[in-house]
Motif scaffolding. Sequence first.
Motif, PDB file in Angstrom:
ATOM      1  N   TYR A   1       1.843   3.316  -3.264  1.00 22.32           N
ATOM      2  CA  TYR A   1       0.827   3.909  -4.131  1.00 22.32           C
ATOM      3  C   TYR A   1       0.423   5.314  -3.719  1.00 22.32           C
ATOM      4  O   TYR A   1       0.407   5.643  -2.536  1.00 22.32           O
TER       5      TYR A   1
ATOM      6  N   GLU B   1      -2.676   8.328  -5.108  1.00 18.17           N
ATOM      7  CA  GLU B   1      -3.858   8.461  -5.952  1.00 18.17           C
ATOM      8  C   GLU B   1      -3.757   9.773  -6.714  1.00 18.17           C
ATOM      9  O   GLU B   1      -4.029  10.838  -6.168  1.00 18.17           O
TER      10      GLU B   1
ATOM     11  N   LYS C   1      -1.920   4.592  -7.968  1.00 12.82           N
ATOM     12  CA  LYS C   1      -2.672   3.491  -7.387  1.00 12.82           C
ATOM     13  C   LYS C   1      -3.110   2.525  -8.482  1.00 12.82           C
ATOM     14  O   LYS C   1      -3.513   2.937  -9.558  1.00 12.82           O
TER      15      LYS C   1
ATOM     16  N   GLU D   1       0.816  -1.216   0.000  1.00  6.45           N
ATOM     17  CA  GLU D   1       0.000   0.000   0.000  1.00  6.45           C
ATOM     18  C   GLU D   1       0.853   1.271   0.000  1.00  6.45           C
ATOM     19  O   GLU D   1       0.484   2.292  -0.548  1.00  6.45           O
TER      20      GLU D   1
END
Lengths: 181, 385
Positions: B173, B175, B283, B170
């Motif tokens: 990433y 966004e 992402k 996680e």
Amino acid sequence: MKSYKLIFTGPPGAGKTTAISVLSDTPVIVTEAKATKRDPSHQHKQTITVGLDYGIIKLSSQEKIHLYGTPGQERFDFMWDILTEGGIGLILLIDNVRTDPLEDMRFFLKSFADFIKKTKVAIGVTRMDISSTPKIVDYHQALSLFNLNPPVFDVDARSKKDVSLLMQALLYSLDPGLNEN
Amino acid sequence: MKNQPQKFINIAAFGMDQRTLKILEMVFNGPGKGDYVLVKDIQSAQAGIFDLDSLDGQNFWKEYQRLYSQLPIIILSLDDKDIAGTVYVKKPIEVDKLIKSLKKLKLLSEEALFSKPVETSPTQVTDKLSQGPRDAKLAMEIAAIEEEEILHQYCGYAQDINPDKFEEIEKVYYEPSHYLQSFFEKAAVVSQQFENGGILIEGLYIPIVLLYQQNKIFCTCQSSDNKLRTMTLLPLSHGHLRMTTLSETELEKYISKHQLLSQPLDNFLWQIALWTARGRVPKGTDLHKPILLLYWPNFTRLIVTPYALKISALWMENPCSLLETSQILAIPQRYVFTFFSAASTLKLAFVDRRLKSRISSRQASDQKPNAKRSLFQRFLARLRA
Ligand SMILES: Nc1nc2c(ncn2[C@@H]2O[C@H](COP(=O)(O)OP(=O)(O)OP(=O)(O)O)[C@@H](O)[C@H]2O)c(=O)[nH]1
Ligand SMILES: [Mg+2]
């Protein structure tokens, strides 16, 4: 003493002599002649190279890289095969201001096809500040027909940084495993 | 050796609350490796740190400027303080940034020690002149530190992740749609339809005009502008930003009225992507599928992040996944991630979902070095020197 050679080629006025001078440790030895009015491709410069350009990068007291620039005019192309023999790679400079720069590129890629197959080529497009077309992407498109995907950079032959970066890209193309430091 | 610099420097701190003082102490003793010692009074200090957000700090600062004002100084504050001759560190304090600023401070204080004139006399001028080489060395060291700071702005600090651990994955990433980057990308897509006109973006601290077809962006700032960087880091609040289309004549009028300057859109988007990605990837990017690099980026006109040439060369030769790239080239993942993010923003790099990776990791380690590798290595070192 070990020595290696690197070849610079490209059409008249593309910046071969200039690029070699910014990299060379020694003053470049050139055989230049006054450009005559009859040759329109030389309008922007005073001299043309009629022999080979020659410069040196000394890596150590034991090791030298010889930089050779081919004369731009095609009437000298009989020398190219001998010249490239044993060379480590090719820097092709294309003048974006000439009438058909993409055709220039094709011509030199064909002329040096055997050498490129054995080594690698990196392409610098010069004088893009004066003519912005063809664009870099147009060169890549033309290259795909040759099944080649070399680095093509916007290069000002007077800029050491530009010429050096193009050279670094050539070296990484030859061996991506090289270390940065 | 002559003029061996002192191992540590004394630093006096002013206007700090207990918590900040504690942080300083921890940093000095921990990552500072004992190079810095906190002292109480300015007379025994070779450098100072002022917290300008407190009234105390501001008063001490005024007093200091009146009485001493010749030491290298770090200024701590919540907002940008561009005070000539000082090094600014933003609060809340990030340890890495503080350490870099401390290094700079130490270099400056060593320099001050060397160049302190014995007495104020006309010879001072010649003293200063003979400082040449050391000044150059100092300038180079400071430039190196600053260069590193800028690199962190593009690549972050993140350590490599273990791809087998879900909670670590996680971390790589971000966004894009949460940041300004996505707004510029959207504007670029809209602008693609216009042969001549452009898109005006309002609601930022300056107006920006974007012309996709001409690969140009017009604004009053440099793409390396600090304010712009800050904007790229903040969560995007769509409410404030507006996109308007301008016809060719409107465009000309607007540009000349606001005296906007042009720069290549590619370079601008590349820079924004680096700032936003900071060592991460958008992402949903598959870390295990091979990357397709359409062609070499035009590196002479783009910011070249660490290993970008090497990564490009590998991908042109041998499409492999982001994780494999880091493994094969033995380089930190964040450099691969950052480069991919920038290249994919320019639509130069894609994850090739159709393919399984074409090389197994065993093959990867077998990648044959060029017979002339050691020569190339020396040549490369020479070019990069
Ligand atoms: N404006 C501009 N000028 C350039 C650029 N690159 C090179 N030049 C200039 O273009 C000219 C190139 O000349 P040379 O280096 O002699 O070219 P050459 O390829 O050796 O030419 P021949 O030997 O005659 O084939 C020089 O005047 C350079 O200063 C560029 O990117 N922009
Ligand atoms: Mg020449």
